[in-house]
Scaffold this motif. Structure first.
Motif, mmCIF file in Angstrom:
data_model
loop_
_atom_site.group_PDB
_atom_site.id
_atom_site.type_symbol
_atom_site.label_atom_id
_atom_site.label_comp_id
_atom_site.label_asym_id
_atom_site.label_seq_id
_atom_site.Cartn_x
_atom_site.Cartn_y
_atom_site.Cartn_z
ATOM 1 N N LYS A 1 0.882 -1.165 0.000
ATOM 2 C CA LYS A 1 0.000 0.000 0.000
ATOM 3 C C LYS A 1 0.925 1.223 0.000
ATOM 4 N N PRO A 2 0.421 2.394 -0.282
ATOM 5 C CA PRO A 2 1.314 3.566 -0.275
ATOM 6 C C PRO A 2 2.103 3.697 1.033
ATOM 7 N N CYS A 3 1.461 3.397 2.167
ATOM 8 C CA CYS A 3 2.198 3.552 3.431
ATOM 9 C C CYS A 3 3.250 2.460 3.616
ATOM 10 N N CYS B 1 -4.620 2.685 -2.553
ATOM 11 C CA CYS B 1 -5.278 2.391 -1.283
ATOM 12 C C CYS B 1 -6.258 3.491 -0.894
ATOM 13 N N GLY B 2 -7.517 3.094 -0.841
ATOM 14 C CA GLY B 2 -8.549 4.020 -0.400
ATOM 15 C C GLY B 2 -8.680 3.989 1.116
ATOM 16 N N SER C 1 -7.814 1.274 4.906
ATOM 17 C CA SER C 1 -8.008 -0.058 5.485
ATOM 18 C C SER C 1 -8.820 0.088 6.766
ATOM 19 N N ARG D 1 -9.831 3.241 9.215
ATOM 20 C CA ARG D 1 -9.060 3.686 10.386
ATOM 21 C C ARG D 1 -8.828 5.193 10.265
ATOM 22 N N SER E 1 -6.218 7.022 10.567
ATOM 23 C CA SER E 1 -5.054 7.428 9.773
ATOM 24 C C SER E 1 -5.390 7.427 8.286
ATOM 25 N N CYS E 2 -6.225 6.490 7.857
ATOM 26 C CA CYS E 2 -6.558 6.363 6.431
ATOM 27 C C CYS E 2 -7.470 7.496 5.976
ATOM 28 N N CYS F 1 -5.061 10.296 5.142
ATOM 29 C CA CYS F 1 -3.965 9.900 4.256
ATOM 30 C C CYS F 1 -4.288 10.391 2.844
ATOM 31 N N LYS G 1 -2.789 8.124 -2.310
ATOM 32 C CA LYS G 1 -3.726 7.061 -2.650
ATOM 33 C C LYS G 1 -3.201 6.158 -3.760
ATOM 34 N N GLY H 1 2.356 8.606 9.249
ATOM 35 C CA GLY H 1 0.938 8.595 9.618
ATOM 36 C C GLY H 1 0.223 7.310 9.239
HETATM 37 S S1 SF4 Z 1 -5.106 4.810 3.388
HETATM 38 FE FE1 SF4 Z 1 -4.339 3.871 5.280
HETATM 39 S S2 SF4 Z 1 -3.602 1.818 4.743
HETATM 40 FE FE2 SF4 Z 1 -3.873 3.035 2.869
HETATM 41 S S3 SF4 Z 1 -1.879 3.933 2.476
HETATM 42 FE FE3 SF4 Z 1 -2.991 5.432 3.612
HETATM 43 S S4 SF4 Z 1 -2.486 5.019 5.770
HETATM 44 FE FE4 SF4 Z 1 -1.872 3.225 4.573
#
Ligand code: SF4
Ligand SMILES: Cc1cc2nc3c(=O)[nH]c(=O)nc-3n(C[C@H](O)[C@H](O)[C@H](O)COP(=O)(O)OP(=O)(O)OC[C@H]3O[C@@H](n4cnc5c(N)ncnc54)[C@H](O)[C@@H]3O)c2cc1C
Ligand code: SF4
Ligand code: SF4
Ligand code: SF4
Lengths: 486, 383
Positions: B93-95, B121-122, B124, B180, B182-183, B186, B189, B335
């Motif tokens: 995923k990007p993170c 990634c939209g 998680s 979550r 954090s997502c 974020c 994407k 993050g």
């Molecule tokens: S949306 Fe959440 S799981 Fe997806 S890259 Fe961003 S922080 Fe990571």
């Protein structure tokens, strides 16, 4: 060998936190977070995070020499055949299935397996289900008022988030723990006789306390009464991974507590002791005194999955696979059955052989497991008991030049494992009285000896000294000590 | 010939992998080919336990790679730490990709030998929250779920009996479920920091649901994809202009949403209240160290600055551990949400770390985990 990944449960207490243990090619262990575990969402406390240190592999021994497990089992059978004055102890630090296999050995010998909690014997049996029966941890979050008789931060850390969630949902928390709790709305000290009038509980409330090998039965009775009179739910936290299971599946009649077992060894009525994942050197408040007692035994037979200090003293060590690798299940404080993903049955097979050698029944993992699952459904009962008679609980007032040293039992203490807990807690009054200096030490002396400790200052009642670590000066739950500045 | 900058749509040639894959099985096929052809020695993938549980494994077994198809939206792990010290290929995923690069900057991951197949990634979700959401919002037994998807701002669950139920993510998040925290804020994407950037955005027409849009980000990406084509594991075709435009459009909507939510999630706190705020948020910390252990950008071992100066005997209002971590991660925190996920006291530690790190990262126009062009700055702004 490839990396092995085991789904297991933390043995630090009976909350039953799920986790992964990863064992790499070299046998090095690491914990990983199992976020789908409903008891803990994958979260772990200090103890859970340090599990790789806890899991140390045991070695089978006969009379001080390394042996294979078959030889150790054979030697144990020879010692147990015709032996008299025997006792068996399993506190609930292994799987349900191993506990039941161990019970079959007891059946063959015509004795019971003691789970080491003396309080049960002092409390009418109709109350036992209220103590051992699980309550969903989610219920804590729904309570409107919670009375705490434990320190969740230190003793059962995965309760903290439940309590904080309850507060978010509008609950108020009154704490009777021995140190002020940040999450409590009220930190109070109340006489047991006044619990009912002072704590403001009703049938939307919850009482959270614990029961362990050194629990004072009078306190259990007081709290059962409080639950009965107010209609509050009562939740007994427990210290071992299968504490709930062993009480649900084990025989509760004729049980001895740890202290009674030690007394029995001291007075000669116990000559042979067989233990399952229960190290009395770790479990008793004073290690040296416990060692002196265990030396009096003719036979000490230890079945264990850990390399713990008592193995050194044992005549026979039957070493089983590490807890995370066992096939089997645990029952947590909620009454949830939590399964290990491990498939090893070394321990159960050894116990089966031992039982058969003694003329008892064989144990096969699947049969035991199935039977256990059936009885999970059968055993639950609604609490039925009437008000219990309680003695007045008294703690001796601390002497002028000392204090009462009190153990805050926690996962590290139960297995005497090192942590960043090499200090005691005192309050400002004691600092002033003793003239303690910043950066200095406090010396504690009791009948058992003397120790110098670092200290930290918190809001605790006068005369109290708290320890989260086993200290050589401890003689019981509360130890009167002489305290001085050094 | 695959070239850097290519925008392609592709899928696994093996029908079975294609149908099991989240959108055409391209990612799985690329990873398997990397292993088969010796481009890497190991592959990091998710071993499924059920819809809500999977565990990252490091494997050299192609069969295990092939079994790992499917996107698990409710398994919010970060994969970077599993890639350390090996010659691997991995989905990211990007993170995950950001953390790989941060570890690369600190010499913990050899980026030349790490092949990163990025996944759009939209967001998680937490598995236990998702199960609760299924019961309360979808009226679906979690045991019956066989698949999930995110489409047009809706979260869709598929059940054993072939039914689908979709609810808008906004609605779920308002009810306290969904992604979550954090997502939600974020904004990365599409993993443009990975070697390949794969996802289902921009897969249209007949191919929708059975192919992956794949952007080749660099030479390693070209090598990965070329290798899979040579191995006969995938088929690709150029993406149409329409597909490219749709992908860009969805991405920009998601970025905007992230920026809007960031403002909501981080309300301003007056300077004079800042210290008090951090102290109050952290007052239930039990010092378990899980937030450090799980942090995918932390490159310190057991003897770290944050633990070295910290002891439980000290009575500071806020622990040294957290003080040091706030400072130390100010240039590297991505993050990712892992620290909040594992905190036993439910402290929103990701929010605290991000609140501390974002202003100084922004001032430097520095986003951690994007490339090796700018070294870590480690400058602290008390804002
Ligand atoms: S949306 Fe959440 S799981 Fe997806 S890259 Fe961003 S922080 Fe990571
Ligand atoms: C949490 C998550 C959210 C996503 N959101 C979007 C989105 O909003 N828009 C979009 O276009 N695409 C999104 N994707 C990507 C998309 O779902 C597909 O993974 C992608 O299109 C590739 O499909 P595939 O069939 O080639 O993958 P597959 O061949 O099925 O391979 C999937 C790979 O992903 C890995 N994986 C599964 N779950 C995770 C996880 N939680 N973390 C890390 N790796 C994982 C597996 O190990 C496997 O290697 C998301 C993926 C994930 C994991
Ligand atoms: S000691 Fe108890 S609270 Fe801590 S991780 Fe283990 S089971 Fe959970
Ligand atoms: S501090 Fe937390 S949010 Fe930041 S990178 Fe580490 S784990 Fe992720
Ligand atoms: S995970 Fe939570 S409780 Fe543990 S050290 Fe970090 S902030 Fe403290």
């Amino acid at each position: 060998m490839k990396e092995m990944i085991y789904q297991t449960v933390c043995p630090g207490c009976n909350i039953g936190c799920g986790l992964y243990v990863r064992e790499n090619e070299e046998g090095t262990l690491a914990v990983d977070f199992m976020k789908s575990s409903s008891a803990n969402l994958g979260k772990l406390c200090r103890f859970g995070m340090k599990l790789p240190y806890h899991y140390s592999k045991a070695t089978s021994m006969v009379d001080g020499k390394e042996a294979d497990i078959e030889t150790a089992v054979k030697a144990a059978s020879d010692k147990l055949k015709g032996a008299k004055n025997m006792a068996m102890l399993a506190v609930g630090a292994t799987t349900n299935e191993e506990h039941l296999a161990f019970t079959k050995i007891a059946d063959a010998l015509g004795i019971v397996v003691n789970t080491g909690i003396g309080a049960y014997e002092e409390i009418p049996s109709e109350c036992h289900s209220s103590i051992s029966q699980g309550i969903p941890l989610d219920d804590i979050e729904k309570a409107s008022r919670i009375a705490l008789f434990i320190d969740p931060y230190v003793q059962y850390p995965l309760l903290v988030r439940r309590l904080l969630a309850a507060k978010k949902n509008g609950a108020t928390i009154v704490s009777l723990a021995c140190q002020d709790l940040n999450l409590a709305d009220e930190n109070v000290s109340v006489n047991p006789a006044d619990y009912k009038t002072e704590l403001g509980l009703d049938d939307n409330s919850m009482i959270i306390t614990d029961v362990h090998p050194h629990t004072d039965p009078e306190q259990v009775k007081n709290l059962l009464n409080l639950a009965l009179m107010t209609g509050a739910k009562i939740m007994f936290m427990k210290p071992f991974v299968d504490s709930t299971g062993v009480h649900l599946f084990g025989k509760t009649a004729g049980q001895m507590g740890l202290q009674e077992i030690m007394d029995g060894i001291n007075d000669g009525s116990i000559k042979t002791l067989v233990t399952l994942n229960s190290d009395l050197l770790e479990l008793m408040p004073n290690t040296d005194e416990a060692a002196k007692t265990l030396e009096k035994l003719d036979n000490l037979i230890v079945m264990t999955s850990r390399d713990s200090p008592v193995n050194e003293m044992a005549n026979i060590v039957i070493a089983t696979e590490p807890l995370y690798a066992k096939a089997g299940s645990f029952m947590n404080v909620e009454g949830q059955v939590l399964n290990n993903s491990g498939e090893s049955t070394v321990g159960i097979d050894a116990m089966s052989t031992l039982s058969q050698n003694l003329g008892g029944e064989a144990s096969d993992f699947q049969t035991i497991h199935n039977k256990m699952m059936e009885s999970v459904l059968q055993k639950y009962t609604a609490p039925k008991y009437s008000e219990l008679e309680c003695k007045v609980m008294e703690t001796a007032a601390p002497s002028e030049d000392g204090g009462n040293l009190v153990s805050v039992y926690n996962p590290f203490m139960w297995c005497d494992q090192t942590d960043d807990n090499d200090f005691v807690i005192v309050n400002m009054t004691m600092v002033d009285k003793l003239g303690l200096r910043k950066g200095g030490m406090i010396s504690l002396t009791s009948d058992a000896g003397s120790v110098n400790m670092r200290y930290t200052v918190r809001d605790i009642p006068d005369g109290l000294i708290l320890t989260m670590k086993k200290l050589p000066v401890i003689t019981g739950n509360t130890t009167e000590v002489k305290a001085e500045a050094v | 010939m695959v070239e850097v900058g290519d925008m392609l749509v592709g899928y696994a040639t093996d029908e079975n992998i294609r149908s099991r894959g989240a959108s055409g099985g391209l990612v799985t096929a690329v990873l398997a080919a990397a292993l088969e052809k010796g481009l890497v020695e190991n592959v990091v993938v998710m071993k499924h336990i059920n819809e809500f549980e999977a565990v990252p494994i490091i494997t050299d077994d192609v069969e295990e790679v092939l079994a790992s198809t499917g996107s698990l939206h409710s398994v919010p792990v970060n994969l970077a730490k599993y890639a350390m010290g090996r010659k691997v290929a991995m989905p990211a995923k990007p993170c995950d990709a950001q953390a790989v690069i941060e570890q690369g900057k600190r010499g913990m991951i050899d980026l030349d030998n790490t092949y990163v197949v990025g996944l759009n990634c939209g967001g998680s979700m937490h598995p236990v929250t998702t199960k609760k959401m299924l019961i309360e919002m979808y009226d679906i037994d979690p045991e019956d779920v066989v698949g999930e998807d995110i489409e047009k701002g809706k979260l869709i669950f598929k059940t054993k009996n072939g039914e689908e139920k979709a609810i808008a993510i906004d609605e779920l998040e308002e009810a306290g479920f969904g992604r979550r925290e954090s997502c939600r804020f974020c904004t990365l994407k599409i993993p443009v920091n990975a070697d390949l950037a794969c996802g289902n955005w921009g897969v249209i027409g007949d191919l929708a649901g059975s192919a992956t849009f794949c952007q080749v980000m660099n030479e390693k990406g070209a090598k990965l994809l070329g290798n899979a084509i040579d191995a006969g594991r995938i088929e690709v075709q150029p993406a149409s202009d329409k597909a490219i435009a749709i992908r860009a459009k969805v991405n920009s909507v998601m970025e905007d949403l992230g920026n809007t939510l960031e403002k909501e999630i981080f309300p301003d706190i007056p300077d004079e209240e800042r210290m008090q705020y951090y102290m109050e948020q952290m007052e239930d910390c039990i010092d378990c160290g899980a937030c450090k252990e799980v942090c995918p950008v932390c490159a310190c071992g057991d003897d770290a600055k944050c633990t070295m100066f910290h002891s439980l005997v000290d009575n500071y209002k806020m622990s040294m551990y957290h003080m040091v971590r706030l400072l130390h991660l100010s240039d590297s925190c991505i993050g990712c949400g892992q620290c909040s996920d594992v905190c036993p006291s439910d402290i929103p530690i990701t929010l605290l770390q991000s609140r501390f790190a974002i202003p100084s990262q922004r001032r430097r126009d520095y986003k951690p985990g994007m490339n090796l062009d700018t070294p870590p700055f480690f400058e602290v702004m008390l804002k």
